[in-house]
Design a protein around this motif. Structure first.
Motif, mmCIF file in Angstrom:
data_model
loop_
_atom_site.group_PDB
_atom_site.id
_atom_site.type_symbol
_atom_site.label_atom_id
_atom_site.label_comp_id
_atom_site.label_asym_id
_atom_site.label_seq_id
_atom_site.Cartn_x
_atom_site.Cartn_y
_atom_site.Cartn_z
ATOM 1 N N ASN A 2 41.540 74.872 -30.794
ATOM 2 C CA ASN A 2 42.675 75.705 -31.206
ATOM 3 C C ASN A 2 42.595 75.935 -32.714
ATOM 4 O O ASN A 2 42.637 74.987 -33.496
ATOM 5 C CB ASN A 2 43.997 75.033 -30.844
ATOM 6 N N ILE A 3 42.476 77.194 -33.073
ATOM 7 C CA ILE A 3 42.279 77.541 -34.487
ATOM 8 C C ILE A 3 43.476 78.339 -34.977
ATOM 9 O O ILE A 3 43.941 79.263 -34.296
ATOM 10 C CB ILE A 3 41.000 78.390 -34.668
ATOM 11 N N VAL A 4 43.967 77.972 -36.159
ATOM 12 C CA VAL A 4 45.023 78.761 -36.798
ATOM 13 C C VAL A 4 44.454 79.339 -38.087
ATOM 14 O O VAL A 4 43.840 78.624 -38.883
ATOM 15 C CB VAL A 4 46.263 77.897 -37.116
ATOM 16 N N VAL A 5 44.635 80.637 -38.264
ATOM 17 C CA VAL A 5 44.202 81.291 -39.495
ATOM 18 C C VAL A 5 45.434 81.596 -40.343
ATOM 19 O O VAL A 5 46.394 82.202 -39.855
ATOM 20 C CB VAL A 5 43.445 82.604 -39.192
ATOM 21 N N LEU A 6 45.412 81.146 -41.602
ATOM 22 C CA LEU A 6 46.489 81.480 -42.531
ATOM 23 C C LEU A 6 46.150 82.825 -43.159
ATOM 24 O O LEU A 6 45.100 82.967 -43.782
ATOM 25 C CB LEU A 6 46.605 80.409 -43.628
ATOM 26 N N THR A 58 45.121 81.702 -33.492
ATOM 27 C CA THR A 58 46.491 82.104 -33.833
ATOM 28 C C THR A 58 46.542 82.508 -35.304
ATOM 29 O O THR A 58 45.966 81.829 -36.149
ATOM 30 C CB THR A 58 47.464 80.926 -33.607
ATOM 31 N N ILE A 59 47.216 83.605 -35.573
ATOM 32 C CA ILE A 59 47.368 84.071 -36.959
ATOM 33 C C ILE A 59 48.751 83.644 -37.453
ATOM 34 O O ILE A 59 49.760 83.953 -36.808
ATOM 35 C CB ILE A 59 47.261 85.613 -37.044
ATOM 36 N N LEU A 60 48.793 82.957 -38.579
ATOM 37 C CA LEU A 60 50.066 82.514 -39.150
ATOM 38 C C LEU A 60 50.250 83.148 -40.526
ATOM 39 O O LEU A 60 49.389 83.024 -41.403
ATOM 40 C CB LEU A 60 50.073 80.984 -39.270
#
Lengths: 262, 322
Positions: A2-6, A58-60
């Motif tokens: 699970n990857i989140v991109v800031l 996911t883009i945050l």
């Protein structure tokens, strides 16, 4: 994985930045807003990791309503979902305030890896990603041009002045992308169509349990007290000469005697 | 009561980076403005021998954190040790050179201490006993003044901007005990450029090429840069065309440089490029097109073919040096 991109939305780098009448902010009319160029590398790297290892991207983003466009751009590239923290109380946040908001949002998400651009080209702060890692108590590696994930570990090539350090750390971790890590893909037409249907949640800071006094202008520990344009450079001298050799001789004379730099 | 200034000096393999002397010199000026002491801090392994050098740039005291756990940089280890020292000595201001490592360290440190940080500053001054920092944003299209809250106030100084000043002070060396804590990030390999050529952001002279180079052969620029002890840079157009590696790019999505002399060859001067080099002290532009925007920023311009002009400049300087 699970990857989140800031991701941050910033003025296009072509923009001629002007100071607003308050003297402390920039004029936002007529600005073309784009995905921070370094964050495009982060989105691309996240997608490549997902293609290899599976999982979600996911883009945050923290920002005003218009930032939805930039999240949609990342969704059109192939990210799965977006989260926008849109709250007037965050306006005027310094890097630490922004990091607090992003870290609070991340605490409510599942992540193995967080990726961000090495800096945003508006504030040039280089500060938010490392601060997020600190607030989440996870390791991080900055200025990465290559990474490889194996057995719960990530190995990153981190660029420093005149060299590269290969660093290895355990997951979950955060790294920041440097130009050269990849060539960000363009959103395809089907991608753009699909992006419209992908989930994009908007949250306020109270939903994240953040006290408004900790963020925004009120909570800023680094306060902007004035803003100015760089000093204008005086009009220069065009050296006119009959030949390249004569022009070069004149230039070298000026650099030595007038500028005293050689 | 917090007092004094910390200047964190960066070393690599037992040698100080040039910016360390800039940081210590600037720290001295701030300490003088406060009427307080300057403490230099170095972290690493086997570094005690180089510590006294910092006394030359005005350090009253030099804290040496010498430990195998600090042999290589890790943001966790360095942050922990520095935060411990700050907790113990309670400085009012902490100054760190804004290299790749310094940027990373200062960001993590400020978050750990929950204090304000001004990154990559070009000017620092004391007003009413507090630090006021000037820093460029939008790659230098705008400058802001920042006031910092919390103790200590942390700032990082941009490479090549603060003047190096020799002013001998006692430089009393104090070895400190080190507990680097849990370090989850380890350096497993290092590839350091050993060509001896100065790094772009540290160079006094930068010779840059753009699309007008027409290909990856930058030898005319390299020859001039070598002669002047400088570095070679490139515009985004040249990097995107594959003429030069990304690490050579000057501009808003590359490096921001402030050399004494910047020589732009075959660079038209897109706004993103101008942002990355306009704080250079002197700018020379060489371009075939007299209308190129680069000429509006240049102190000296030559309209002509760079492949004729640059070798002629090199020849002329060789004559001078002969």
């Amino acid at each position: 994985m699970n990857i989140v991109v800031l991701l941050k939305q910033v003025p296009d780098t072509e923009t001629q930045i002007q100071i607003a009448s308050d003297g402390l902010s920039i004029k936002t009319e007529d600005i073309k807003w784009v995905v921070n160029p370094y964050d495009e590398f982060a989105v691309e790297e996240a997608l490549q990791i997902k293609e290899k290892l599976g999982g979600t991207v996911t883009i945050l983003t923290m920002g005003p309503k218009r930032a939805v466009e930039s999240i949609r751009t990342a969704l059109a590239m192939g990210a799965d979902r977006g989260v926008l923290i849109d709250d007037p109380a965050t306006e005027g946040s310094d890097a630490l305030g922004t990091a607090k908001v992003l870290a609070a949002a991340l605490k409510g998400m599942e992540y193995d890896l967080i990726i961000a651009g090495q800096r945003a080209v508006d504030d040039d702060g280089y500060q938010v990603p490392a601060s997020v890692a600190e607030l989440l108590d996870i390791p991080h590696v900055p200025f990465v041009i290559k990474e490889e994930i194996t057995d719960g570990k990530i190995r990153c090539d981190c660029t420093i002045e005149g060299g590269v350090l290969t660093m290895e750390t355990s997951l979950p971790a955060l790294f920041t992308t440097q130009k050269g890590i990849n060539e960000p893909r363009y959103a395809s037409l089907p991608g753009i169509m699909k992006a419209k249907k992908k989930p994009l949640d908007t949250k306020t800071i109270s939903e994240l349990g953040i006290d408004p006094s900790e963020v925004g202008t009120a909570g800023a520990k680094a306060k902007v007290v004035s803003m100015k344009l760089p000093p204008e450079r005086k009009p220069g001298k065009i050296i006119e000469a009959d030949s390249a050799a004569a022009a070069a001789a004149e230039l070298v004379k000026l650099l030595r005697n007038e500028a005293k730099v050689i | 009561m917090a007092e004094g200034v910390f200047a964190v000096a960066e070393q690599r393999d037992g040698k100080f980076r040039k910016i360390s002397f800039e940081t210590v010199s600037e720290g001295r000026r701030l300490a003088d403005a406060l009427g307080e002491d300057l403490t230099a801090v170095i972290l690493g392994q086997g570094i005690e021998g180089i510590a006294p050098e910092l006394g030359k740039y005005g350090a009253d005291r030099i804290l040496v954190a010498d430990d195998p756990a600090l042999a290589d940089y890790s943001s966790e280890g360095y942050t922990k040790v520095l935060a411990d020292l700050i907790g113990e000595k309670e400085p009012k201001i902490v100054l760190i050179g804004a290299t790749a490592i310094g940027k990373d360290l200062s960001a993590r440190l400020a978050a750990r201490l929950g204090v304000g940080l001004a990154m990559d500053c070009t000017e620092l001054k004391i007003e009413n006993g507090k630090l006021v920092a000037t820093r460029p944003i939008y790659a230098g299209k705008i400058y802001i003044e920042v006031e910092l809250e919390g103790t200590p106030q942390i700032a990082s100084n941009r490479s090549n901007v603060m003047e190096i000043t020799e002013v001998q002070k006692d430089g009393v060396i104090e070895k400190v005990s080190v507990d680097a804590g849990q370090i989850r990030t380890v350096v497993v390999d290092k590839r350091i450029d050993t060509s001896g050529r100065v790094e772009l952001t540290e160079a006094d002279v930068v010779v840059s090429g753009g699309r007008g180079m027409g290909g990856p052969d930058f030898s005319v620029l390299e020859e001039l840069a070598d002669l002047l002890g400088g570095a070679v840079g490139a515009s985004r157009a040249a990097v995107d065309a594959g003429y030069r590696p990304q690490s050579d790019q000057v501009g808003q999505t590359g490096k921001v440089v402030s050399p004494n002399l910047y020589i732009a060859c075959g660079i038209s001067g897109a706004i993103q490029h101008l942002a990355g080099m306009s704080s250079s002290k002197y700018i020379v532009a060489i371009n075939k097109d007299p209308e190129a925007p680069i000429f509006s920023k240049a102190d000296y311009g030559i309209v002509g073919d760079l492949f004729e002009v640059v070798p002629a400049i090199t020849a002329e300087i060789k004559k001078l040096k002969a």
